[in-house]
Design a protein around this motif. Structure first.
Motif, PDB file in Angstrom:
ATOM      1  N   LYS A  62       0.831  -1.217   0.000  1.00  0.00           N
ATOM      2  CA  LYS A  62       0.000   0.000   0.000  1.00  0.00           C
ATOM      3  C   LYS A  62       0.858   1.256   0.000  1.00  0.00           C
ATOM      4  N   GLU A  63       2.118   1.112   0.428  1.00  0.00           N
ATOM      5  CA  GLU A  63       2.947   2.314   0.523  1.00  0.00           C
ATOM      6  C   GLU A  63       3.986   2.377  -0.585  1.00  0.00           C
ATOM      7  N   ILE A  64       3.652   1.728  -1.702  1.00  0.00           N
ATOM      8  CA  ILE A  64       4.614   1.678  -2.804  1.00  0.00           C
ATOM      9  C   ILE A  64       4.864   3.068  -3.371  1.00  0.00           C
ATOM     10  N   ARG A  65       3.884   3.978  -3.208  1.00  0.00           N
ATOM     11  CA  ARG A  65       4.098   5.349  -3.706  1.00  0.00           C
ATOM     12  C   ARG A  65       5.298   6.001  -3.047  1.00  0.00           C
ATOM     13  N   LYS A  66       5.486   5.722  -1.758  1.00  0.00           N
ATOM     14  CA  LYS A  66       6.626   6.312  -1.042  1.00  0.00           C
ATOM     15  C   LYS A  66       7.937   5.881  -1.677  1.00  0.00           C
ATOM     16  N   ILE A  67       7.977   4.625  -2.150  1.00  0.00           N
ATOM     17  CA  ILE A  67       9.182   4.125  -2.798  1.00  0.00           C
ATOM     18  C   ILE A  67       9.433   4.904  -4.085  1.00  0.00           C
ATOM     19  N   ARG A  68       8.345   5.209  -4.798  1.00  0.00           N
ATOM     20  CA  ARG A  68       8.505   5.919  -6.074  1.00  0.00           C
ATOM     21  C   ARG A  68       9.052   7.322  -5.884  1.00  0.00           C
ATOM     22  N   PHE A  69       8.822   7.912  -4.687  1.00  0.00           N
ATOM     23  CA  PHE A  69       9.411   9.224  -4.427  1.00  0.00           C
ATOM     24  C   PHE A  69      10.892   9.090  -4.118  1.00  0.00           C
ATOM     25  N   ARG A 100       5.787   9.693 -10.866  1.00  0.00           N
ATOM     26  CA  ARG A 100       5.832  10.992 -10.195  1.00  0.00           C
ATOM     27  C   ARG A 100       4.830  11.036  -9.046  1.00  0.00           C
ATOM     28  N   GLY A 101       4.345   9.877  -8.661  1.00  0.00           N
ATOM     29  CA  GLY A 101       3.497   9.804  -7.478  1.00  0.00           C
ATOM     30  C   GLY A 101       2.016   9.996  -7.729  1.00  0.00           C
ATOM     31  N   ALA A 102       1.568   9.957  -8.992  1.00  0.00           N
ATOM     32  CA  ALA A 102       0.138  10.066  -9.261  1.00  0.00           C
ATOM     33  C   ALA A 102      -0.561   8.891  -8.595  1.00  0.00           C
ATOM     34  N   ASP A 103      -1.710   9.188  -7.966  1.00  0.00           N
ATOM     35  CA  ASP A 103      -2.435   8.148  -7.239  1.00  0.00           C
ATOM     36  C   ASP A 103      -3.797   7.990  -7.895  1.00  0.00           C
ATOM     37  N   MET A 104      -3.977   6.861  -8.604  1.00  0.00           N
ATOM     38  CA  MET A 104      -5.230   6.715  -9.336  1.00  0.00           C
ATOM     39  C   MET A 104      -6.167   5.697  -8.726  1.00  0.00           C
ATOM     40  N   ASP A 105      -5.754   5.101  -7.601  1.00  0.00           N
ATOM     41  CA  ASP A 105      -6.555   3.995  -7.069  1.00  0.00           C
ATOM     42  C   ASP A 105      -7.267   4.318  -5.772  1.00  0.00           C
ATOM     43  N   SER A 106      -7.116   5.550  -5.282  1.00  0.00           N
ATOM     44  CA  SER A 106      -7.811   5.834  -4.024  1.00  0.00           C
ATOM     45  C   SER A 106      -8.496   7.192  -4.098  1.00  0.00           C
ATOM     46  N   GLY A 107      -9.278   7.491  -3.068  1.00  0.00           N
ATOM     47  CA  GLY A 107     -10.008   8.743  -3.027  1.00  0.00           C
ATOM     48  C   GLY A 107     -11.415   8.591  -3.564  1.00  0.00           C
ATOM     49  N   VAL A 125     -11.435  11.206 -10.802  1.00  0.00           N
ATOM     50  CA  VAL A 125     -11.570  11.792 -12.135  1.00  0.00           C
ATOM     51  C   VAL A 125     -10.451  12.798 -12.358  1.00  0.00           C
ATOM     52  N   LYS A 126     -10.187  13.606 -11.315  1.00  0.00           N
ATOM     53  CA  LYS A 126      -9.117  14.598 -11.426  1.00  0.00           C
ATOM     54  C   LYS A 126      -7.776  13.925 -11.673  1.00  0.00           C
ATOM     55  N   ALA A 127      -7.591  12.756 -11.076  1.00  0.00           N
ATOM     56  CA  ALA A 127      -6.319  12.047 -11.214  1.00  0.00           C
ATOM     57  C   ALA A 127      -6.057  11.636 -12.657  1.00  0.00           C
ATOM     58  N   PHE A 128      -7.124  11.621 -13.464  1.00  0.00           N
ATOM     59  CA  PHE A 128      -6.931  11.209 -14.848  1.00  0.00           C
ATOM     60  C   PHE A 128      -6.509  12.345 -15.769  1.00  0.00           C
TER      61      PHE A 128
END
Lengths: 289, 270
Positions: free
Chosen positions: A78-85, B184-191, B197-200
């Motif tokens: 779940k915290e894989i985003r932190k790794i990407r940073f 770059r940390g885009a998060d498309m799977d939560s919220g 929609v904004k994430a897209f």
């Protein structure tokens, strides 16, 4: 020095359990020290792109582990985003990922996702733009109005702005003119020198790799072929040619001279070094004074 | 993943069905689709099913791939068949409050399921065995009569060809852009829905930009080869009907008459 990245039996199979199953990376084990500049070479389809995409968790390995600073990056999926940073990745032709209204906003996309704001955000963006060699007046322009080379810089700045401990660049100089290549490469070298971060550079240009890399990863048929110092790798000219790669031109000239019986170093990587050896040789034989 | 889409993919081969004229394939498919909905008892339904299995076998495309194409519509099939189950008329054989199941309802559910499955299998058979270019060529050829009333048949067919050709390219592009923004940390799977929609946006804008860029490139490349629309254009590959097509028409005609006979001979359950 301490290990920043460690790969253990890292494997990736495309289309697992389908008729199209294909091994892309096969049991790669190696470790990279903090602050090293690593070059990655291999012919098209040798698995280098898949390999680097596993390093920041964009794709999940089908076997083996990636350890970042000693911990498995998939320990908490779940915290894989932190790794990407922490492991920044610049893709091939990164200019096609630009999207925001201004260059400034586009560069701030990454740090904003990290939760930065205010002065901290502004500092990160401006610092990254400076590292990538973007002039201040470009920051308020639309990224779509920039020239090809400037777009590339803006996209690279977008990744640098996250201040990753490891920066991976996949063919950053592809499609640029010689001047642009030169400039970008020296900026990457300067970034490495000043930030003392680890940099991984994937490239098809042996000259570029020879100039910047401390050590080189050679991939062939999804396997790790060699992982040695730059000098050592390029002294294996014949092996490299067998797997569809070559050595820098100057190294090749020196190894031909050596084959002809002259006493030169066949691992020479740059023209200046080669020139010194050849003039010394000529002096010794009394051809020049 | 976006790459797993099998619906509408072409699998090259050299089977009897591959070698049919694409025009006959389209006409036969239309006839077949009509007859699927004209089956009124189990005998005619099984006749159609057997025929479907028969041409799947001779199409030279692995049955596994057909199954995969069914996976996409399994939800639709389930919903429609369950709904039909409760909407039958007649004497209930099981009742719970206002919900009741009748023999008629069961029949309806079975018919609707088999009909949809056959429909998808038949259409998949056409797209699996016919390359997109052949398909649009055939459509162009079949629509030729309405060119007389100034309908731009050739242009429409060309647009279809180009659109189909760019489907895989744009899918690949989407994949690449998604990876880059995720890096770059885009998060498309939560919220919630708004943030999602904004994430897209960071994906859609580069995608549009690159689609336009490609469109310009293709337009230039076509102009460089002196393309100026359909007038006076000849084809490299001219479509031919052969004995093979006659045989295919005969087989389908046989099936259709079989279904009609079955429908007349035995009582309808639908």
């Amino acid at each position: 020095m301490s290990k920043i990245l460690e790969l253990r039996d890292l494997s990736y199979v495309y289309g697992m359990k389908t008729p199209f199953e294909k091994k892309a990376v096969d049991k790669v084990t190696l470790s990279i020290e903090k602050g090293e500049f690593i070059g990655i070479i291999g012919h098209t389809g040798s698995g280098k792109s898949t390999l680097v995409q596993m390093l920041n968790g964009l794709i999940r390995p089908t076997g083996g582990q990636v350890l970042l600073d000693g911990t498995d990056i998939w320990e908490k999926p779940k915290e894989i985003r932190k790794i990407r940073f922490r492991v920044g990745m610049v893709f091939q032709y990164p200019e096609y990922q630009l999207f925001d209204e201004t260059v400034y906003k586009d560069i701030s996309f990454g740090p904003k996702n990290m939760g930065k704001s205010g002065d901290e955000l502004d500092f990160a963006v401006r610092k990254a733009a400076e590292f990538a060699g973007l002039k201040d007046e470009l920051l308020n322009k639309s990224p779509f109005d920039l020239s090809g080379g400037e777009k590339r810089r803006a996209a690279i700045a977008g990744v640098i702005a996250m201040d990753p401990e490891v920066l991976i660049l996949d063919e950053p100089t592809a499609g640029l003119d010689p001047m642009g290549r030169e400039l970008l490469l020296s900026q990457i070298m300067q970034y490495h020198r000043e930030r003392k971060n680890t940099v991984l550079l994937v490239s098809h240009s042996m000259e570029d790799i020879a100039r910047v890399a401390d050590r080189i990863i050679v991939m062939n048929n999804s396997k790790l072929e060699m992982f040695e110092t730059t000098k050592k790798v390029f002294s294996h000219g014949r092996e490299l040619e067998k797997i569809g790669l070559r050595v820098p031109q100057i190294t090749r000239i020196m190894s031909i001279l050596k084959d002809k019986g002259y006493d030169v170093d066949d691992g020479s990587l740059n023209v200046g070094d080669a020139l010194m050896q050849i003039t010394a040789l000529l002096k010794k034989e009394g051809k020049i004074w | 993943m976006v790459r797993d889409v099998t619906l509408g993919q072409f699998y090259p081969g050299n089977s009897f069905i591959h070698r049919l004229d694409p025009r006959s394939k389209i006409l036969l498919l239309i006839g077949y689709l009509v007859i699927i909905f004209c089956t009124f008892n189990y005998l005619s339904l099984s006749l159609v099913t057997i025929f479907t299995l028969f041409y799947i076998l001779i199409s030279g495309v692995s049955p596994k791939i057909y199954l995969k194409s069914l996976k996409v519509i399994i939800v639709i099939v389930l919903i429609t068949s369950v709904l039909n189950l409760f909407y039958g008329t007649g004497e209930p054989i099981w009742q719970w409050g206002i919900i009741s199941i009748t023999m008629n309802g069961i029949n309806r559910a079975v018919f609707v399921t088999i009909r949809i499955v056959c429909l998808i299998l038949a259409s998949s058979c056409l797209t699996f065995t016919t390359s997109p270019t052949d398909l649009t060529d055939a459509i162009e050829s079949l629509l030729k009569p309405i060119a007389k009333i100034h309908f731009p048949v050739h242009e429409v067919a060309m647009m279809m060809t180009l659109a189909l050709r760019f489907v895989p390219t744009l899918l690949e592009e989407t994949d690449k852009i998604m990876q880059a923004q995720k890096a770059r940390g885009a998060d498309m799977d939560s919220g919630n829905i708004v943030t999602r929609v904004k994430a897209f946006i960071p994906i859609l804008i580069p995608l549009f930009v690159s689609a336009f860029r490609r469109a310009y490139d293709v337009a230039t490349a076509m102009e460089c080869r002196c393309y100026h629309g359909g007038a006076g254009r000849t084809r490299m590959k001219v479509l031919h009907m052969t004995k093979r097509d006659a045989a295919a028409f005969a087989v389908v005609a046989l099936m259709i008459s079989g279904v009609i006979v079955c429908n007349m001979m035995f009582p309808a359950v639908m």
